[in-house]
Design a protein around this motif. Structure first.
Motif, PDB file in Angstrom:
ATOM      1  N   ARG A 193       2.197  -4.579   3.082  1.00  0.00           N
ATOM      2  CA  ARG A 193       3.122  -3.567   3.594  1.00  0.00           C
ATOM      3  C   ARG A 193       2.447  -2.206   3.674  1.00  0.00           C
ATOM      4  NH1 ARG A 193       7.343  -0.286   0.262  1.00  0.00           N
ATOM      5  NH2 ARG A 193       8.632   0.672   1.887  1.00  0.00           N
ATOM      6  N   GLY A 194       2.780  -1.493   4.743  1.00  0.00           N
ATOM      7  CA  GLY A 194       2.332  -0.119   4.891  1.00  0.00           C
ATOM      8  C   GLY A 194       3.418   0.722   5.532  1.00  0.00           C
ATOM      9  N   VAL A 195       3.402   2.037   5.263  1.00  0.00           N
ATOM     10  CA  VAL A 195       4.406   2.949   5.818  1.00  0.00           C
ATOM     11  C   VAL A 195       3.677   4.144   6.417  1.00  0.00           C
ATOM     12  CG1 VAL A 195       6.381   4.427   5.335  1.00  0.00           C
ATOM     13  CG2 VAL A 195       6.154   2.223   4.158  1.00  0.00           C
ATOM     14  N   THR A 196       4.078   4.523   7.628  1.00  0.00           N
ATOM     15  CA  THR A 196       3.478   5.667   8.309  1.00  0.00           C
ATOM     16  C   THR A 196       4.586   6.500   8.944  1.00  0.00           C
ATOM     17  OG1 THR A 196       1.462   4.437   8.816  1.00  0.00           O
ATOM     18  CG2 THR A 196       1.875   6.406  10.111  1.00  0.00           C
ATOM     19  N   THR A 199      10.074 -10.597 -10.229  1.00  0.00           N
ATOM     20  CA  THR A 199       8.826  -9.923  -9.876  1.00  0.00           C
ATOM     21  C   THR A 199       7.972  -9.750 -11.116  1.00  0.00           C
ATOM     22  OG1 THR A 199       9.709  -7.695 -10.217  1.00  0.00           O
ATOM     23  CG2 THR A 199       9.967  -8.647  -8.018  1.00  0.00           C
ATOM     24  N   ALA A 200       6.671  -9.644 -10.891  1.00  0.00           N
ATOM     25  CA  ALA A 200       5.713  -9.368 -11.963  1.00  0.00           C
ATOM     26  C   ALA A 200       4.485  -8.740 -11.329  1.00  0.00           C
ATOM     27  CB  ALA A 200       5.339 -10.651 -12.710  1.00  0.00           C
ATOM     28  N   ASP A 201       3.775  -7.938 -12.113  1.00  0.00           N
ATOM     29  CA  ASP A 201       2.557  -7.323 -11.604  1.00  0.00           C
ATOM     30  C   ASP A 201       1.510  -8.396 -11.318  1.00  0.00           C
ATOM     31  OD1 ASP A 201       3.697  -4.822 -11.876  1.00  0.00           O
ATOM     32  OD2 ASP A 201       2.943  -4.564 -13.926  1.00  0.00           O
ATOM     33  N   ALA A 202       0.752  -8.166 -10.253  1.00  0.00           N
ATOM     34  CA  ALA A 202      -0.263  -9.135  -9.842  1.00  0.00           C
ATOM     35  C   ALA A 202      -1.619  -8.440  -9.731  1.00  0.00           C
ATOM     36  CB  ALA A 202       0.123  -9.753  -8.510  1.00  0.00           C
ATOM     37  N   THR A 216       0.822  -1.207   0.000  1.00  0.00           N
ATOM     38  CA  THR A 216       0.000   0.000   0.000  1.00  0.00           C
ATOM     39  C   THR A 216       0.857   1.259   0.000  1.00  0.00           C
ATOM     40  OG1 THR A 216      -0.123   0.006   2.421  1.00  0.00           O
ATOM     41  CG2 THR A 216      -1.836  -1.193   1.240  1.00  0.00           C
ATOM     42  N   ALA A 217       2.108   1.148   0.480  1.00  0.00           N
ATOM     43  CA  ALA A 217       2.980   2.317   0.492  1.00  0.00           C
ATOM     44  C   ALA A 217       3.316   2.763  -0.927  1.00  0.00           C
ATOM     45  CB  ALA A 217       4.253   2.012   1.258  1.00  0.00           C
ATOM     46  N   GLU A 218       3.537   1.807  -1.825  1.00  0.00           N
ATOM     47  CA  GLU A 218       3.872   2.138  -3.210  1.00  0.00           C
ATOM     48  C   GLU A 218       2.705   1.876  -4.155  1.00  0.00           C
ATOM     49  OE1 GLU A 218       7.567   0.445  -4.430  1.00  0.00           O
ATOM     50  OE2 GLU A 218       8.617   1.046  -2.597  1.00  0.00           O
ATOM     51  N   ARG A 219       1.559   1.521  -3.585  1.00  0.00           N
ATOM     52  CA  ARG A 219       0.319   1.335  -4.344  1.00  0.00           C
ATOM     53  C   ARG A 219       0.506   0.352  -5.500  1.00  0.00           C
ATOM     54  NH1 ARG A 219      -2.229   7.484  -4.654  1.00  0.00           N
ATOM     55  NH2 ARG A 219      -2.264   7.835  -2.374  1.00  0.00           N
ATOM     56  N   ARG A 220       0.951  -0.835  -5.158  1.00  0.00           N
ATOM     57  CA  ARG A 220       1.122  -1.857  -6.176  1.00  0.00           C
ATOM     58  C   ARG A 220       0.947  -3.239  -5.557  1.00  0.00           C
ATOM     59  NH1 ARG A 220       7.686  -2.135  -7.306  1.00  0.00           N
ATOM     60  NH2 ARG A 220       8.336  -2.355  -5.124  1.00  0.00           N
ATOM     61  N   THR A 221       0.634  -4.181  -6.406  1.00  0.00           N
ATOM     62  CA  THR A 221       0.566  -5.588  -6.000  1.00  0.00           C
ATOM     63  C   THR A 221       1.512  -6.360  -6.907  1.00  0.00           C
ATOM     64  OG1 THR A 221      -1.367  -5.854  -7.432  1.00  0.00           O
ATOM     65  CG2 THR A 221      -1.779  -5.503  -5.088  1.00  0.00           C
ATOM     66  N   LEU A 222       2.249  -7.286  -6.310  1.00  0.00           N
ATOM     67  CA  LEU A 222       3.328  -7.967  -7.024  1.00  0.00           C
ATOM     68  C   LEU A 222       3.306  -9.463  -6.754  1.00  0.00           C
ATOM     69  CD1 LEU A 222       6.384  -5.677  -6.149  1.00  0.00           C
ATOM     70  CD2 LEU A 222       5.250  -5.814  -8.363  1.00  0.00           C
TER      71      LEU A 222
END
Length: 793
Positions: free
Chosen positions: A788-791, A652-655, A609-615
């Motif tokens: 993952r999340g970053v705050t 890695t690949a987009d999911a 969620t920190a980089e707004r992607r799923t892998l």
């Protein structure tokens, strides 16, 4: 250039000279020479084979065996409960196993307590683990407790994630229960016996470290620890604590098959990895550490099941455990000796042991005797000092060449069979063909060296070269690692008569005496080196097979001094070399994974969620038939250390996006004082995760407090990189506090991880086909879902 001159010991091969008639009543020894030349080859070869074959576990005893004896058949009933499913630390299944163990221990008459503790400790180069452990402590009170404390018997009852843990370490836990039952058939031991079933061993011996912190080791007379790194093989005593001489003598007197040598003690105590025993050893306790290590591909894998476990290995664990408890728990004296022993087994039936002080005296006497013989040999004209030195150099060169050749063959095997790179530690399933190819190649090298040496060096010089190499190594290890000295002490001592009887040029040779004298050191080396090399091949694996073959070459050096050279064989050396290459190719090319020998792979679904992607992330070297379905044929390689510390890159690949919530990160308190800002943080999983991880930039914090331990970034090893990484295992929340410079924010990078792939993810991938299995835990990231999340707080 004039014609070369020759002497009888360096004459080139050619048409045989006419036989000299023997005096009446005497039979010529020349007719026996061809047979005698084979004795130094065949006798040591036979002993080597017998020594390797002897390294096997005993036959398992059935359920109806004598109640006073250990029975693998009886132990299996508990083992099936323990290893019915994976039971890692903190899992519901582990709680079920713990309840079963407590019930069984109480029923067998032990006083049982479950000790719960929060542990934070750095272990084996990993991130800081934090976990709540539940150790099971079962005490069998003695009739007359000894002043120096109790005998502590240790095994761990947690398994690796995804592994049922029948061997690691269910076999040892079941052996504890069956041993306790057998002890109840006779008089209670005099000394207290404490059975410690630890938690969290797979994550860094957390339970053992907790027990040491809580109780110390002052009341521990000795520790007996039981482990496994595979699913079969004999139970090896591979590590002993300092002051082990009395314990080793006790092991020698158990009457059970015993496989142990002090080389493994010297090696293992300098290695970075460890077991529960490491925690006690580092705290100052002495003891013995046991494990069986064959069947490596079942280690930490889903195949570590009751069905795959060798019942003989379980029997050997139990036989040795019960015999040692009966012996040591009834020994009224201290179990710790002033000295450390040198020890080695002969065919698993006799454990030779003596103090290191004797080893030093023996080494000094042997080297002095060698020096005298070398001087006498030079005076008699049997050897030339410079040629003897050249022979020693040639012996070392041959050993190095053997190691390099084996390494080159292994590199070639990896090029021919890149699939092997996907296996844990690159250890292939098909070992026999590779080992045979390597052995044949080394044999070709040795035969070539022997022929070259025969043409240039006298027999006494070839013997002296071997003796000098062994002597130098003997002196070195006696100073640096006394437990290794036996490998050179006894073969060198057996070699001295051959050096003494070597005939100088111009004097009649005695082929019978020469052959017998040469057979002695080769036979001693065969008995000592062959099982050691076999153990090294198993323990280190084929990628490090060069170590085992260097050991074999060192032991076989006296072959360079065979009378008349190496006996001629029908197969020439070029054909033998070609056969070695053909064996290598034939073993490497037809690589076909099967259900019993699967290709391991791993796939991780990451929702960042920190980089707004799923892998999709896979640590495998390349896609296979299953992972290529989501990774594609040519996935990109990218850094993944955000998710997996010390794993710099992976495929890695987009999911597709799935509803996987990131962990919650909140500040539960903030305060500023004396130019320092303190933030109390709570991280919790929004799903049923097994592990929580937090990454903090070292540059932003001056100190953190985690689980009661202070972590100061500037004191941490530089190889950890720019981040402080902490992992909480088996919990749904984590709390810590950190100090920063006043006015500076704290960036908390957190993730949670569930072990294995849930139905939602498997719906995208489909099931694994036959011949493919989930990779075992501990070698690289395994099947998981990560959020993952970053705050910034």
């Amino acid at each position: 250039m004039g014609a070369p001159t020759t002497t009888p010991d360096t004459a080139p091969s050619g048409p045989a000279a006419p036989a000299v008639a023997a005096p009446p009543g005497r039979r010529s020894s020349l007719r026996w020479t061809p047979l005698l030349r084979w004795v130094p080859l065949l006798v040591p070869a036979l002993l080597a084979v017998l020594a390797v074959l002897a390294a096997a576990p005993p036959d398992p005893l059935p359920r109806d065996a004598d109640p006073a004896r250990f029975s693998a058949g009886r132990a299996e009933a508990d083992l099936r409960v323990i290893a019915a499913a994976p039971h890692p630390l903190g899992s519901p299944r582990q709680a079920e196993v713990r309840r079963h163990l407590v019930s069984r221990l109480e029923a067998l008459g032990a006083e049982v307590a479950v000790e719960t503790d929060r542990v934070t400790t750095r272990a084996w180069g990993s991130p800081y683990p934090v976990a709540t452990v539940h150790n099971i402590v079962a005490t069998l009170p003695g009739r007359a407790p000894a002043k120096d404390g109790a005998l502590l018997v240790v095994a761990h009852y947690d398994s690796a994630p995804g592994a049922p843990g029948a061997a690691d370490d269910g076999a040892a836990v079941a052996a504890v229960l069956e041993s306790l039952r057998a002890l109840g058939t006779g008089e209670r031991p005099a000394r207290d016996v404490v059975f410690l079933l630890t938690d969290g061993e797979e994550l860094g011996a957390l339970g053992a470290r907790s027990h040491v912190r809580r109780h110390g080791v002052d009341e521990v007379a000795a520790v007996l620890n039981w482990e496994a790194r595979g699913s079969s093989g004999p139970s090896l005593m591979f590590e002993a604590g300092d002051g082990n001489a009395r314990l080793v003598r006790a092991l020698a007197g158990t009457g059970t098959a015993t496989f142990a040598n002090s080389l493994s003690y010297e090696v293992y105590r300098h290695m970075p990895n460890g077991s529960d025993f490491t925690a006690f050893r580092d705290a100052g306790a002495t003891g013995l550490n046991f494990a069986f290590i064959e069947g490596f591909h079942d280690y930490h894998a889903a195949s570590d099941s009751v069905e795959r476990l060798d019942r003989g290995s379980l029997q050997h664990h139990g036989d040795t455990m019960l015999a040692l408890i009966r012996q040591l728990a009834n020994d009224p004296g201290t179990l710790r000796a002033d000295g450390t022993a040198v020890y080695f087994d002969l065919f698993g039936r006799l454990l030779v042991t003596y103090p290191t002080g004797w080893a030093a005296a023996g080494a000094a006497g042997t080297v002095l005797a060698l020096a005298v013989l070398l001087v006498l040999g030079a005076r008699r004209g049997a050897l030339r000092p410079l040629r003897a030195a050249a022979a020693a150099g040639a012996a070392l060169l041959l050993t190095a060449a053997a190691a390099l050749t084996v390494t080159a063959l292994w590199r070639a095997a990896l090029l021919l069979s890149p699939e092997t790179g996907a296996l844990p530690l690159q250890e292939p399933y098909a070992r026999g063909g590779y080992v045979a190819a390597m052995a044949l190649a080394v044999l070709v090298l040795a035969a070539t060296a022997a022929r070259l040496a025969r043409g240039r060096l006298r027999p006494a010089e070839r013997l002296a070269g071997t003796a000098v190499v062994w002597a130098v190594l003997l002196v070195a290890v006696t100073v640096l690692a006394p437990g290794v000295g036996y490998l050179f002490q006894w073969p060198l001592l057996a070699l001295l008569p051959a050096l003494l009887t070597a005939a100088p040029p111009g004097r009649p040779a005695r082929p019978g005496i020469a052959a017998l004298c040469l057979t002695a050191p080769l036979a001693v080396a065969a008995v000592l080196y062959a099982p050691l090399a076999d153990m090294l091949l198993t323990a280190l694996g084929l990628p490090l097979a060069a170590v085992a073959f260097a050991v074999v070459t060192l032991g076989a050096l006296p072959l360079l001094a065979l009378p008349g050279g190496v006996p001629r064989a029908r197969i020439t050396l070029p054909v033998a070399a070609g056969t070695a290459c053909a064996l290598l190719v034939a073993t490497a090319l037809p690589y076909d994974y099967a259900r019993e020998q699967p290709r391991p792979d791993a796939l991780v679904y990451v929702h960042d969620t920190a980089e707004r992607r799923t892998l999709w992330v896979s640590p495998d070297p390349e896609p296979d038939a299953w992972t290529s379905g989501v990774l594609g044929d040519r996935p990109r390689r990218a850094p993944v250390d955000h998710y997996f510390p010390f794993e710099p890159e992976a495929m890695t690949a987009d999911a597709p996006a799935l509803p996987v919530p990131a962990p919650r990160i909140v500040a539960t308190g903030q305060r500023t004082a004396a130019g320092r800002r303190t933030v109390d943080v709570r991280v919790s999983t929004a799903r049923d995760a097994w592990m929580l991880q937090v990454r903090l930039e070292k540059a932003t914090v001056t100190e953190c407090r985690v689980g009661g331990e202070r972590l100061v970034p500037e004191d941490l090893p530089e190889e950890d990189g720019p981040y402080l990484v902490v992992q909480w295992w088996g919990t749904d929340s984590a709390e810590f506090s950190c100090d920063t410079v006043a006015g500076r924010k704290l960036r908390v990078d957190a993730l949670d991880l569930t072990d294995g792939l849930p139905r939602e993810v498997l719906a995208l991938t489909g099931p694994r086909p036959g011949g493919v299995a989930a990779a075992p835990f501990g070698f690289a990231p395994t099947d998981a879902v990560v959020a993952r999340g970053v705050t910034t707080l």
